[in-house]
Write an enzyme that holds these catalytic residues in place. Structure first.
Site, PDB file in Angstrom:
ATOM      1  N   ASP A 255       0.827  -1.212   0.000  1.00 37.66           N
ATOM      2  CA  ASP A 255       0.000   0.000   0.000  1.00 37.66           C
ATOM      3  C   ASP A 255       0.860   1.260   0.000  1.00 37.66           C
ATOM      4  O   ASP A 255       0.840   2.062   0.937  1.00 37.66           O
ATOM      5  CB  ASP A 255      -0.964   0.004   1.190  1.00 37.66           C
ATOM      6  CG  ASP A 255      -2.222  -0.801   0.886  1.00 37.66           C
ATOM      7  OD1 ASP A 255      -2.232  -1.517  -0.122  1.00 37.66           O
ATOM      8  OD2 ASP A 255      -3.174  -0.710   1.657  1.00 37.66           O
ATOM      9  N   ASP A 302      -5.200  -3.093  -3.628  1.00 40.19           N
ATOM     10  CA  ASP A 302      -4.567  -1.764  -3.676  1.00 40.19           C
ATOM     11  C   ASP A 302      -3.079  -1.821  -3.996  1.00 40.19           C
ATOM     12  O   ASP A 302      -2.292  -1.057  -3.448  1.00 40.19           O
ATOM     13  CB  ASP A 302      -4.763  -1.022  -2.347  1.00 40.19           C
ATOM     14  CG  ASP A 302      -6.216  -0.702  -2.073  1.00 40.19           C
ATOM     15  OD1 ASP A 302      -7.029  -0.791  -3.004  1.00 40.19           O
ATOM     16  OD2 ASP A 302      -6.546  -0.374  -0.924  1.00 40.19           O
ATOM     17  N   ASP A 527     -10.448   0.773   8.812  1.00 46.73           N
ATOM     18  CA  ASP A 527      -9.541   0.987   7.682  1.00 46.73           C
ATOM     19  C   ASP A 527      -8.203   1.565   8.133  1.00 46.73           C
ATOM     20  O   ASP A 527      -7.212   1.492   7.391  1.00 46.73           O
ATOM     21  CB  ASP A 527     -10.158   1.959   6.675  1.00 46.73           C
ATOM     22  CG  ASP A 527     -11.412   1.401   6.040  1.00 46.73           C
ATOM     23  OD1 ASP A 527     -11.423   0.218   5.682  1.00 46.73           O
ATOM     24  OD2 ASP A 527     -12.399   2.160   5.901  1.00 46.73           O
TER      25      ASP A 527
END
Length: 588
Positions: A255, A302, A527
């Protein structure tokens, strides 16, 4: 068809059996493996090529090529291949005489390395240049003028012999007619919440977000324990098959554009990723005890899209994403995972494809497909190792926007062409249309039967703020803001979004081309933290999770829209769980 091109029998989506040799290729520091075999003209010639290419940036790259002789001994050799693009040029080579005409490249042996015994190999290589955004690898090779068949000398490619491997049966849609594993750890947390028992029986993804998660961590069982639970749930279902959903999420430099979900492995830790993470997971998934499960793997969310949208010279670039593009370890890591996990006969690999509010623009969508295709040809993988794609993983994009499309005209203006508006030149306004179109465009690499999943765990956007009709305003921006189901401040907001609700419940084959709606992100798991929280999980603090943050170029400098008092990513967030139930659509 979804072909698995491996040196064994595999079942394809149509049910037809095939056999073929390993065929893979790569760019950006990935590994290319192609078996070169005999033709009737030269039955004793066969070899394997290991090809790895590293992009330098600025249109330069270097490639290392290993010629492995699998046939009779050679006194000299000539290797030929063609680049996919005439813009790809060999500028300087070593350990061979290199020549190029148009896209066609020839490498001949030197006086000191022409002799190759059976089983011997020689390493050669070159520096090269290319133009454009991608540097695709060659798709075929010939040795001493012999076309590649992928078979050992003298073996008939249509006759596998007396004892072929038992074919592995994969179904067209793993979710069709199947139950899906309910994670007991998540279900217990859901039931402990007021009203949570209403959804505690829903299937959710099991996240392997660090090496320690494989064995299990405090409060969370390990992978084998989850799989044992899936076998038990399968037995309780009688003859109904059981799907087990696991998220593969631990790439080196993970990420690169979102600090909240950074991981334990540094940008260069590809060897640990392979040996301590992917190999360990693959070994567990391959245990005979789990052979009757349909194991769906969600591969590295991602990751690959970041190499398109968050690298130089984009305004949204980050130094971390530039590093991961340069070193190739996202492409290498995804390719390795696809290859190793795809070798398990009952595994179905789905690659993360971002979401419409990230990838839906013209300069993002096809390049994202292209780089997933590159990854699917890296480290021994092939596109046949990919069963499908998943969109909206752990995100909030609305499944459908019922009151407008990108091409709706308001006040004489097409909404897509209104700069600064909600659509802002995007081709899509919702996740379903994006996923269906992504599937169509990806067919050129992955085949027309490729499947799609959509994560609907938090994209319901119900509650009192949900519009019930299209706006009557003739101002395009006002119309979009009053009509849209997705109530985020900006499409680029991704962390613990205020106002979000549970979306469509998991189910199979809900729309054309969609294998299933799934809850891969377990509702109620954060998150990212809204403030800095020291931890030993490698997770940083991202200001996009701070409700006071005024934004960055990736959300066009809007407020983050995040909930306050959030814990670390993956940790239980009771306030969010309650909000998701309150704003569920369809309502609970």
């Amino acid at each position: 068809m979804r072909l698995r091109i491996k040196p064994t029998f595999r079942r394809v989506r149509s049910g037809r059996r095939i056999t073929a040799a390993a065929v893979s290729f790569v760019v950006m520091a990935t590994t290319f493996v192609m078996t070169l075999g005999a033709s009737p003209a030269s039955a004793a010639t066969a070899c394997r090529i290991d090809y790895s290419a590293s992009n330098w940036g600025g249109g330069g790259f270097s490639a290392n090529v290993t010629v492995n002789n699998l046939g009779d001994a050679l006194s000299n050799w000539t290797l030929t291949f063609a680049f996919p693009s005439t813009s790809q040029r060999v500028s300087q080579g070593w350990n061979a005489n290199w020549t190029q005409s148009s896209a066609n490249v020839t490498a001949t042996s030197m006086s000191y390395n022409g002799s190759l015994a059976t089983g011997a190999s020689v390493q050669i290589g070159f520096n090269g240049t290319y133009t454009g955004s991608s540097n695709p690898a060659p798709t075929s090779f010939s040795l001493n003028g012999v076309a590649c068949t992928g078979q050992p000398p003298g073996e008939d490619p249509e006759d596998p012999g007396e004892n072929p491997e038992t074919p592995a049966d994969r179904v067209n849609n793993p979710y069709a007619g199947a139950g899906v594993y309910v994670n007991p750890d998540w279900a217990a947390k859901a039931r402990a919440e007021s009203g949570g028992s209403r959804i505690a029986n829903q299937p959710t993804g099991v996240w392997m977000d660090r090496i320690a998660a494989i064995a299990g961590t405090t409060g969370a069982r390990g992978l084998a324990s989850h799989l044992d639970g899936a076998v038990q749930q399968d037995a309780a279902n009688g003859s109904t098959p059981m799907v087990f959903q696991v998220v593969i999420y631990n790439l080196p430099g993970r990420d690169c554009a979102a600090l909240a979900s950074n991981g334990e492995l540094g940008p260069g830790d590809l060897s640990r990723y392979k040996s301590e993470y992917i190999d360990a997971i693959a070994a567990i998934l391959a245990r005979p005890a789990y052979a009757n499960l349909r194991i769906v793997t969600v591969i590295e969310i991602d990751s690959l899209p970041n190499l398109i949208t968050n690298v130089a010279p984009r305004e949204t670039a980050t130094a971390q994403c530039d590093t991961m593009k340069s070193n190739g370890n996202y492409v290498n890591g995804v390719g390795y995972a696809l290859n190793k996990l795809g070798d398990v006969p009952n595994v179905y690999n789905y690659i993360d494809a971002g979401h419409h509010g990230w990838i839906g623009w013209d300069d993002n969508l096809q390049p994202t497909i292209d780089i997933t295709c590159q990854a699917a040809r890296a480290q021994g993988a092939t596109p046949a190792d990919v069963w499908g794609f998943i969109t909206n993983t752990a995100n909030y994009s609305a499944l459908r926007e019922p009151f407008f499309t990108a091409n709706t005209t308001v006040g004489g203006r097409v909404l897509r062409e209104v700069s600064g508006g909600w659509v802002d030149w995007n081709r899509y306004v919702d996740e379903l249309s994006f996923a269906q179109d992504f599937r169509t465009k990806a067919a050129s690499c992955f085949g027309s039967n490729i499947g799609m999943l959509i994560d609907t765990s938090r994209n319901g956007w119900g509650g009192s703020a949900r519009p019930t009709a299209a706006s009557t305003s003739t101002d395009p921006i006002t119309f979009m803001n009053q009509s849209r189901i997705d109530r985020r401040i900006h499409l680029g907001n991704w962390c613990n979004q205020s106002g979000a609700g549970l979306g469509e419940r998991p189910r199979s084959a809900p729309a054309t081309g969609i294998d299933a709606y799934v809850w891969i992100k377990p509702p109620g798991e954060s998150d990212g933290s809204s403030s800095q929280i020291p931890n030993d999980e490698g997770k940083g603090f991202d200001r996009m999770c701070d409700p006071t943050y005024t934004g960055n170029p990736r959300n066009q400098n809007n407020m983050s829209g995040a909930l306050p008092n959030a814990p670390l990513s993956g940790h239980w967030f009771s306030a969010q769980f309650q909000q998701l139930m309150q704003n569920a659509y369809p309502a609970l």
